[in-house]
Design an enzyme around this catalytic site. Structure first.
Site, PDB file in Angstrom:
ATOM      1  N   GLY A   2       0.892  -1.097   0.011  1.00  0.00           N
ATOM      2  CA  GLY A   2      -0.037   0.121  -0.005  1.00  0.00           C
ATOM      3  C   GLY A   2       0.864   1.108  -0.007  1.00  0.00           C
ATOM      4  O   GLY A   2       0.376   2.169  -0.889  1.00  0.00           O
ATOM      5  N   THR A   3       1.781   1.282   0.810  1.00  0.00           N
ATOM      6  CA  THR A   3       2.994   2.318   0.751  1.00  0.00           C
ATOM      7  C   THR A   3       3.324   2.665  -0.645  1.00  0.00           C
ATOM      8  O   THR A   3       3.398   3.883  -1.158  1.00  0.00           O
ATOM      9  CB  THR A   3       4.054   2.195   1.705  1.00  0.00           C
ATOM     10  OG1 THR A   3       3.703   2.011   2.980  1.00  0.00           O
ATOM     11  CG2 THR A   3       5.245   3.140   1.531  1.00  0.00           C
ATOM     12  N   GLN A  21      -7.873   2.040   5.060  1.00  0.00           N
ATOM     13  CA  GLN A  21      -8.521   1.540   6.400  1.00  0.00           C
ATOM     14  C   GLN A  21      -9.977   1.210   5.969  1.00  0.00           C
ATOM     15  O   GLN A  21     -10.988   0.586   6.683  1.00  0.00           O
ATOM     16  CB  GLN A  21      -8.467   2.589   7.244  1.00  0.00           C
ATOM     17  CG  GLN A  21      -7.310   2.708   8.069  1.00  0.00           C
ATOM     18  CD  GLN A  21      -6.931   1.312   8.793  1.00  0.00           C
ATOM     19  OE1 GLN A  21      -7.665   0.632   9.280  1.00  0.00           O
ATOM     20  NE2 GLN A  21      -5.555   1.256   8.851  1.00  0.00           N
ATOM     21  N   SER A  70      -4.455  -1.496   0.750  1.00  0.00           N
ATOM     22  CA  SER A  70      -3.344  -2.285   1.129  1.00  0.00           C
ATOM     23  C   SER A  70      -3.966  -3.620   1.348  1.00  0.00           C
ATOM     24  O   SER A  70      -4.784  -3.707   2.280  1.00  0.00           O
ATOM     25  CB  SER A  70      -2.488  -1.759   2.244  1.00  0.00           C
ATOM     26  OG  SER A  70      -1.416  -2.885   2.489  1.00  0.00           O
ATOM     27  N   ALA A  71      -3.802  -4.656   1.080  1.00  0.00           N
ATOM     28  CA  ALA A  71      -4.409  -5.931   1.178  1.00  0.00           C
ATOM     29  C   ALA A  71      -4.356  -6.475   2.695  1.00  0.00           C
ATOM     30  O   ALA A  71      -5.360  -7.114   3.049  1.00  0.00           O
ATOM     31  CB  ALA A  71      -3.962  -7.079   0.230  1.00  0.00           C
ATOM     32  N   HIS A  72      -3.579  -6.293   3.296  1.00  0.00           N
ATOM     33  CA  HIS A  72      -3.434  -6.747   4.695  1.00  0.00           C
ATOM     34  C   HIS A  72      -4.219  -6.123   5.605  1.00  0.00           C
ATOM     35  O   HIS A  72      -4.372  -6.517   6.850  1.00  0.00           O
ATOM     36  CB  HIS A  72      -1.957  -6.850   5.023  1.00  0.00           C
ATOM     37  CG  HIS A  72      -1.157  -5.662   5.490  1.00  0.00           C
ATOM     38  ND1 HIS A  72      -0.780  -4.592   4.542  1.00  0.00           N
ATOM     39  CD2 HIS A  72      -1.127  -4.903   6.569  1.00  0.00           C
ATOM     40  CE1 HIS A  72      -0.400  -3.598   5.149  1.00  0.00           C
ATOM     41  NE2 HIS A  72      -0.545  -3.683   6.404  1.00  0.00           N
ATOM     42  N   CYS A 126       6.158   7.237  23.623  1.00  0.00           N
ATOM     43  CA  CYS A 126       7.026   6.148  24.297  1.00  0.00           C
ATOM     44  C   CYS A 126       6.786   4.667  23.730  1.00  0.00           C
ATOM     45  O   CYS A 126       7.787   3.815  23.901  1.00  0.00           O
ATOM     46  CB  CYS A 126       6.821   5.993  25.854  1.00  0.00           C
ATOM     47  SG  CYS A 126       5.068   5.794  25.841  1.00  0.00           S
TER      48      CYS A 126
END
Length: 482
Positions: free
Chosen positions: A69-70, A177, A194-196, A322
């Site tokens: 996807g990136t 999303q 993005s498939a995942h 953090c």
């Protein structure tokens, strides 16, 4: 062990698993070759493209598969900007876009282009009017996610798409999303996913470019994927990704499951503030993804809280500084101006058991209490200084300030070298050591303090006066209201 981080990666869909295993035997050959094995691979690839295009809402020849996807985002942004260089080099994007969009924008700026970051409100939503005001004759591209990956807030894609069409500017929508829950509405020009995120295997992205949208792929090109995504296609993974996406669209189950998960998330949104003191639930309560909720806990170290929940059997995510390698708060939470410390993102996968959500609500209060206890957080409402007869705590005069001066006394808290939530905890202890109208100055060199101290003031009804540079870090001035 309940997995509550599907916004990062969804568990592999059963249909994807079956398709992946089957296509490993059938889809290994080069789909560009004319012999039998190659033709079989080409048939699988074409069928996957048709299924994915139908789910996205575009033509098959408008959609290509990418290695992630990136990469789809990077290819989409660079290709659209390059094609419109003669129009202008101005890129608009929201302040809460995924980091892939921000990195692409940074690369564009480094190459001599310009960009405008659109602010969001406290729920993380862009105002369509702000987009309209920012559009200009030199605008080359607008980037807007369909829904936010950290807080779930849905964006006004249809309104923005109409504005972009009127101005003749392409709109790239990052639908990573939202695509698992349905097609993206509106007249977008480019779309990535993005498939995942929907239960497909990792390593498969989608880039759709509408016909009529000017596009010039950048970098070395080859004959694969219309020249927009070079390299040998991972046919088994592509087939599995398309099969699982199609399965989500096949019947009413997706809508029913979305409604069920929305009810579970509504329960979390309602119950967490009731069960845990000093919690801020962030994101739009209505215009949001059905499965995602984010909240932040005052006086809590995010990494410690995630470890507590992990030991209790729950996998969740966080935007606290953090928990990141950069030691800075999430850019999404920062843009929204909300509390970042003790941040928890819960994103429920398909089929989440209601009993698991109930157990999470049982476990969370003790996990937060345990972290706060280790950090030495005082009991809620405890006064840490003696009070005057009138009920206001007495404070020592600040250095150089004579006793009995007209201005209320000030107090300086040195939190240099300490990471949030410690500066906020020390502020909470010190605020009752000054009278109403008195000030506390917190010295901190932690970047998160710039976000969390004003957020603490909002939550505790204290006045945040501002910050000024200090010898190290910054000095944050807070005035006691009550």
């Amino acid at each position: 062990m309940p997995y509550f981080d599907t916004a990062s990666a969804a568990p592999l869909h059963p249909v994807a698993r079956e398709a992946l295993l089957a296509s490993l035997d059938e889809g290994w050959a080069d789909p560009a070759r004319l012999y039998r094995e190659g033709r079989r691979g080409r048939l699988l690839l074409d069928a996957a493209r048709e299924a994915a295009a139908e789910a996205v809402g575009c033509r098959p020849d408008e959609l290509v598969f990418t290695p992630s996807g990136t990469q789809a985002v990077h290819a989409g942004v660079s290709g659209a900007l390059a094609a419109r260089r003669r129009v202008g080099r101005r890129l608009l994007h929201s302040a809460v876009e995924h980091s892939s969009v921000l990195h692409a924008a940074e690369a564009h700026e480094a190459a001599g282009g310009s960009r405008v970051e659109l602010a969001v409100d406290r729920t993380g939503r862009v105002a369509a009017g702000d987009v309209a005001a920012a559009l200009g004759p030199d605008t080359a591209l607008v980037c807007l996610q369909s829904a936010n990956h950290e807080v779930g807030t849905e964006q006004p894609v249809e309104e923005v798409a109409a504005l972009c069409q009127e101005a003749g500017v392409p709109l790239l929508v990052d639908a990573a999303q939202s695509l698992p829950w349905g097609p993206v509405p509106g007249g977008w020009s480019l779309l990535t996913a993005s498939a995942h995120k929907w239960g497909g295997p990792p390593g498969v992205g989608l880039l759709a470019v509408r016909k009529g949208t000017r596009f010039a792929p950048q970098g070395p090109r080859d004959e694969r994927e219309a020249g927009r995504s070079p390299g040998f296609e991972n046919i088994p993974a592509v087939v599995a990704a398309a099969a699982s996406l199609r399965a989500l669209r096949a019947g009413p189950e997706t809508a029913d499951e979305a409604a069920r998960l929305r009810r579970l998330v509504d329960r979390i949104r309602t119950r967490v503030p009731e069960l845990v003191p000093d919690v801020e639930v962030v994101g739009d309560p209505v215009r949001r993804l059905p499965h995602l909720v984010t909240f932040s806990c005052l006086y809590v170290d995010g990494e410690a809280l995630l470890h507590e929940l992990d030991r209790a059997g729950f996998s969740v995510s966080s935007g606290s500084s953090c928990t990141s390698s950069t030691l800075t708060p999430s850019h999404v939470l920062r843009a929204m101006g909300v509390l970042s410390e003790g941040n928890v993102r819960v994103s429920l996968p398909y089929g989440t058991d209601e009993a698991d959500v109930e157990r999470f609500l049982e476990v969370l209060p003790q996990a937060v209490h345990s972290v706060r206890e280790r950090l030495g957080v005082p009991a809620a409402g405890r006064q840490t200084a003696a009070t005057t007869a009138g009920g206001a705590p007495e404070a020592a005069p600040a250095d150089g300030e004579p006793a009995g001066s007209a201005e209320p006394a000030g107090l300086v808290v040195d939190s240099l070298g300490k990471r949030c939530p410690l500066p906020v905890i020390e502020l909470a202890k010190a605020i009752h050591e000054v009278p109403v109208g008195g000030t506390v100055t917190v010295l901190s060199d932690d970047e998160a303090a710039r976000q969390d101290i004003p957020a603490w003031c909002t939550m505790r009804d204290q006045e945040y006066v501002g910050e000024r540079p200090a010898e190290r870090g910054a000095a944050y001035l807070v005035r006691r209201r009550a």
